[in-house]
Design an enzyme around this catalytic site. Structure first.
Site, PDB file in Angstrom:
ATOM      1  N   THR A   1      13.481   4.342 -73.505  1.00  0.00           N
ATOM      2  CA  THR A   1      12.593   5.133 -72.634  1.00  0.00           C
ATOM      3  C   THR A   1      11.774   6.053 -73.545  1.00  0.00           C
ATOM      4  O   THR A   1      11.982   7.272 -73.540  1.00  0.00           O
ATOM      5  CB  THR A   1      13.401   5.950 -71.606  1.00  0.00           C
ATOM      6  OG1 THR A   1      14.435   6.684 -72.314  1.00  0.00           O
ATOM      7  CG2 THR A   1      14.044   5.079 -70.554  1.00  0.00           C
TER       8      THR A   1
ATOM      9  N   LEU B   1      26.221  10.642 -76.048  1.00  0.00           N
ATOM     10  CA  LEU B   1      26.678  10.420 -77.421  1.00  0.00           C
ATOM     11  C   LEU B   1      25.617  10.866 -78.428  1.00  0.00           C
ATOM     12  O   LEU B   1      24.421  10.857 -78.143  1.00  0.00           O
ATOM     13  CB  LEU B   1      27.030   8.948 -77.650  1.00  0.00           C
ATOM     14  CG  LEU B   1      25.951   7.861 -77.575  1.00  0.00           C
ATOM     15  CD1 LEU B   1      25.096   7.794 -78.827  1.00  0.00           C
ATOM     16  CD2 LEU B   1      26.597   6.526 -77.325  1.00  0.00           C
TER      17      LEU B   1
ATOM     18  N   LEU C   1      24.443  25.932 -84.667  1.00  0.00           N
ATOM     19  CA  LEU C   1      23.932  27.218 -85.156  1.00  0.00           C
ATOM     20  C   LEU C   1      23.431  27.112 -86.601  1.00  0.00           C
ATOM     21  O   LEU C   1      23.262  28.119 -87.267  1.00  0.00           O
ATOM     22  CB  LEU C   1      25.023  28.294 -85.052  1.00  0.00           C
ATOM     23  CG  LEU C   1      25.459  28.692 -83.627  1.00  0.00           C
ATOM     24  CD1 LEU C   1      26.514  29.788 -83.677  1.00  0.00           C
ATOM     25  CD2 LEU C   1      24.277  29.156 -82.778  1.00  0.00           C
TER      26      LEU C   1
ATOM     27  N   GLY D   1      17.480  24.456 -89.933  1.00  0.00           N
ATOM     28  CA  GLY D   1      17.052  23.225 -90.593  1.00  0.00           C
ATOM     29  C   GLY D   1      15.549  23.202 -90.734  1.00  0.00           C
ATOM     30  O   GLY D   1      14.869  24.219 -90.517  1.00  0.00           O
TER      31      GLY D   1
ATOM     32  N   GLY E   1      14.532  17.178 -84.518  1.00  0.00           N
ATOM     33  CA  GLY E   1      13.822  15.930 -84.256  1.00  0.00           C
ATOM     34  C   GLY E   1      14.790  14.889 -83.756  1.00  0.00           C
ATOM     35  O   GLY E   1      15.762  15.220 -83.070  1.00  0.00           O
TER      36      GLY E   1
ATOM     37  N   CYS F   1      16.069  11.743 -79.543  1.00  0.00           N
ATOM     38  CA  CYS F   1      16.314  12.319 -78.206  1.00  0.00           C
ATOM     39  C   CYS F   1      15.696  13.693 -77.971  1.00  0.00           C
ATOM     40  O   CYS F   1      15.004  13.886 -76.966  1.00  0.00           O
ATOM     41  CB  CYS F   1      17.815  12.382 -77.950  1.00  0.00           C
ATOM     42  SG  CYS F   1      18.553  10.738 -77.816  1.00  0.00           S
TER      43      CYS F   1
ATOM     44  N   LYS G   1      19.079  12.952 -89.126  1.00  0.00           N
ATOM     45  CA  LYS G   1      20.320  13.667 -89.375  1.00  0.00           C
ATOM     46  C   LYS G   1      21.193  12.772 -90.243  1.00  0.00           C
ATOM     47  O   LYS G   1      20.868  11.591 -90.453  1.00  0.00           O
ATOM     48  CB  LYS G   1      21.032  14.024 -88.073  1.00  0.00           C
ATOM     49  CG  LYS G   1      21.426  12.803 -87.251  1.00  0.00           C
ATOM     50  CD  LYS G   1      21.985  13.225 -85.926  1.00  0.00           C
ATOM     51  CE  LYS G   1      23.474  13.152 -85.944  1.00  0.00           C
ATOM     52  NZ  LYS G   1      24.081  13.381 -84.640  1.00  0.00           N
TER      53      LYS G   1
END
Ligand code: NAD
Length: 425
Positions: free
Chosen positions: A87, A149, A246, A249, A253, A256, A317
């Site tokens: 989506t 998830l 917390l 970065g 991004g 999601c 990540k």
């Protein structure tokens, strides 16, 4: 044990299918990509996701997990049909539901009576109601069962979720879907379709907002001499705030947060609600990415010479090879100009990336660092910590280290001779 079809063998669909087979169900996962299905039939996982290979291969071995091309081939005999379809965002922040609707269209006529169509994709509020209209079948139930998830921890998150949300109009359908998860120890929340859809978008928008808040405080720390790690530890002990999410970065991004925040903002606009808090969060994140790029650029020599930036980390990540809306790429895009040459190393990337072909890929972090004016850490890969940083420093042209993930300690890096720039430290 139930007979289940999963439509879409991506991060969510493959994890869902493999985990449901692991729980003992008979699962058939369908995808439209023939090569992907053939690879999966051989037990090869098309992306990086810890623990997934083991449970996929165990599922294949026990004959509980099968892969087929085309949704129809999975759904014909199944009692539950999980939609795990893409989506993606449209340019205006709304959600492109075309893949999703095409998937529903494909199967709506062949679904066995009394079976349940379950949506796991992240969709705008009102989508379940639209599907219910679209399929025009009174002998089927539609259920919204959003997935929470996180890539890099997908199997764990699926098998040990913080909650299971089941949105349904027919209570019996919600009960049947809940039974699929009966071996999982997690609170089950039965809601309306709309609430289930809004829970998912709200969760991601809230986390994005939390990260933006942390990034803003990190900038304030730099301007006031405070240390973000102390400040976040100080607030994280407060159970009303919580200790997770917390870490500052380069900007948030991934596949999601950006699309789900924009989708929620779009949902709000559509119903005439001025959700300026969320709109501003999205804008502040863009500004933070730019600020990160400016911080990197400021370490480079001003003279009219070619400079080398060595970037470590490209994925959005650690623990995934997913580059979708990666903040690392967003930061590097700001640094592409005639004077900067950019080399990048990421443990999961071996070929040039089509979003930023100007960035040259190295497969060795030390080679990447050779003659660099600055090293920039953009993804929090733990194994970066095991690199020999004194060796790294020796091969660089200038000892600048911009650590956008605060992976290293300033004192230790300064002891080695680096000029260290962290985020809020
Ligand atoms: N990736 C995440 O971390 C995550 C977490 C929670 C929710 N979600 C949501 O789950 C949904 C899926 O995300 P994803 O990351 O797994 O996407 P993905 O792009 O990794 O996977 C989607 C898969 O669906 C397949 N597909 C497309 N059309 C199809 C069709 N008609 N029939 C069969 N297969 C088809 C594609 O080939 C692809 O393999 C999205 O709505 C996403 O927002 C994603």
């Amino acid at each position: 044990m139930a007979e289940i079809a999963v439509i879409g063998a991506g991060y969510v669909g493959l994890t869902t299918g493999a985990c449901l087979a692991h729980l003992g169900h008979e699962v058939t996962v369908a995808d439209i990509e023939i090569q992907r299905v053939e690879a999966l039939q051989r037990g090869e996982i098309p992306f990086v996701e810890p623990k997934l290979s083991e449970i996929v291969n165990a599922g294949i071995k026990s004959n509980k997990l099968k892969f087929v091309v085309g949704a129809k081939n999975a759904c014909k005999k199944a009692e539950f049909h999980f939609l795990c379809l893409p989506t993606p965002p449209n340019g205006d922040g709304s959600t492109d539901l075309s893949y999703f609707q095409a998937g529903v269209e494909e199967i709506s006529d062949i679904l066995p009576p009394n079976s349940i169509l379950i949506n796991k994709s992240t969709v705008p509020v009102g989508t379940a109601a639209e599907i219910d209209n679209q399929i025009e079948r009174t002998d089927l139930a539609v259920v919204s069962n959003p997935e929470f998830l996180a890539e890099g921890n997908a199997v764990n998150d699926f098998l040990h979720p913080s909650r299971i949300v089941i949105g349904a109009v027919i209570p019996e359908a919600a009960t049947r879907v809940a039974e699929l998860y009966s071996q999982i120890n997690a609170p089950v929340l039965a809601t309306s379709w709309e609430s289930a859809e809004l829970i998912k978008l709200t969760a991601n928008a809230f986390l994005a907002m939390k990260l933006t808040f942390v990034n803003e405080i990190a900038t304030l720390c730099e301007k006031t001499g405070a240390d973000i790690q102390d400040v976040m530890m100080g607030i994280g002990y407060d159970p009303r705030i919580g200790a997770s999410y917390l870490n500052p970065g380069p900007g948030w991004g991934g596949s999601c947060f950006p699309k789900d925040s924009s989708s929620l903002a779009h949902v709000a606009r559509k119903v005439g609600f001025d959700f300026s808090l969320l709109e501003h969060t999205i804008e502040l994140n863009k500004q933070h990415v730019e600020r990160t790029a400016v911080k990197i650029q400021a370490t480079l020599p001003k003279a009219n010479s070619i400079r080398k930036i060595a970037a470590w980390g490209l994925t959005f990540k650690a623990g995934t090879d997913d580059l979708r809306s990666s903040p690392a790429i967003a930061v590097l895009r700001h640094l592409i100009n005639d004077q900067n040459t950019i080399y990048a190393y990421d443990p999961t990337i071996t070929e040039s990336i089509k979003q930023i072909p100007e960035v040259l890929i190295e497969t060795d972090p030390y080679v990447c660092a050779e003659n660099a004016d600055v090293i920039v850490i953009l993804t929090e890969w733990e194994n970066f910590k095991n690199l020999d940083m004194s060796r790294v420093m020796k091969v660089m042209k200038s000892p600048n280290l911009v650590d956008t993930r605060n992976l290293f300690k300033r004192k230790e890096m300064e002891k080695l001779g680096f000029i260290y720039y962290g985020m809020g430290v």
